[in-house]
Design a protein around this motif. Structure first.
Motif, PDB file in Angstrom:
ATOM      1  N   LEU A   5       0.952  -1.259  -0.123  1.00 27.02           N
ATOM      2  CA  LEU A   5       0.136  -0.012   0.095  1.00 27.02           C
ATOM      3  C   LEU A   5       0.868   1.297   0.016  1.00 27.02           C
ATOM      4  O   LEU A   5       0.645   2.131  -0.682  1.00 27.02           O
ATOM      5  N   LYS A   6       1.898   1.310   0.749  1.00 29.58           N
ATOM      6  CA  LYS A   6       2.818   2.573   0.625  1.00 29.58           C
ATOM      7  C   LYS A   6       3.656   2.710  -0.599  1.00 29.58           C
ATOM      8  O   LYS A   6       3.721   3.649  -0.928  1.00 29.58           O
ATOM      9  N   MET A   7       3.923   1.414  -1.132  1.00 23.05           N
ATOM     10  CA  MET A   7       4.461   1.445  -2.597  1.00 23.05           C
ATOM     11  C   MET A   7       3.508   2.168  -3.363  1.00 23.05           C
ATOM     12  O   MET A   7       3.972   3.148  -4.274  1.00 23.05           O
ATOM     13  N   MET A   8       2.223   1.744  -3.444  1.00 24.14           N
ATOM     14  CA  MET A   8       1.125   2.257  -4.464  1.00 24.14           C
ATOM     15  C   MET A   8       1.038   3.892  -4.267  1.00 24.14           C
ATOM     16  O   MET A   8       0.839   4.556  -5.052  1.00 24.14           O
ATOM     17  N   ARG A  39       1.875   7.033  -6.874  1.00 19.52           N
ATOM     18  CA  ARG A  39       0.937   8.214  -6.987  1.00 19.52           C
ATOM     19  C   ARG A  39       1.698   9.367  -6.899  1.00 19.52           C
ATOM     20  O   ARG A  39       1.453  10.502  -7.490  1.00 19.52           O
ATOM     21  N   GLU A  40       2.554   9.724  -5.782  1.00 19.60           N
ATOM     22  CA  GLU A  40       3.415  10.739  -5.479  1.00 19.60           C
ATOM     23  C   GLU A  40       4.193  11.034  -6.594  1.00 19.60           C
ATOM     24  O   GLU A  40       4.603  12.296  -7.141  1.00 19.60           O
ATOM     25  N   MET A  41       4.970   9.997  -6.961  1.00 15.66           N
ATOM     26  CA  MET A  41       5.932  10.385  -8.060  1.00 15.66           C
ATOM     27  C   MET A  41       5.286  10.585  -9.655  1.00 15.66           C
ATOM     28  O   MET A  41       5.718  11.510 -10.197  1.00 15.66           O
ATOM     29  N   GLN A  42       3.977   9.924  -9.702  1.00 11.55           N
ATOM     30  CA  GLN A  42       3.235  10.467 -11.157  1.00 11.55           C
ATOM     31  C   GLN A  42       2.941  11.860 -11.008  1.00 11.55           C
ATOM     32  O   GLN A  42       2.995  12.389 -11.994  1.00 11.55           O
TER      33      GLN A  42
END
Length: 68
Positions: A42-45, A49-52
């Motif tokens: 979940l943290k990776m997802m 999203r932050e990087m996107q």
């Protein structure tokens, strides 16, 4: 992503292209390994999203996240 694996007490197995393979609960059995693995995913997802958002603001193409 590797940092998140270590932060949540996972074991890094290998890199496969741009993917990270990791596991929890081995080589030493550890109570609560399954919830930590799920929370890491979940943290990776969230991180993707932050990087996107950053990439989009910079005018770059957005990549998608897949999980096996």
């Amino acid at each position: 992503m590797t940092g998140l694996v270590f932060e949540h007490h996972g074991t890094l197995d290998k890199y496969i292209g741009d993917a990270v393979m990791a596991f929890w609960g081995a080589p030493i059995e550890e109570a609560g390994h399954a919830p930590r693995a799920c929370n890491t995913a979940l943290k990776m997802m969230e991180r993707v999203r932050e990087m996107q958002k950053k990439w989009e603001a910079e005018g770059n193409r957005i990549s998608t996240l897949g999980s096996a």
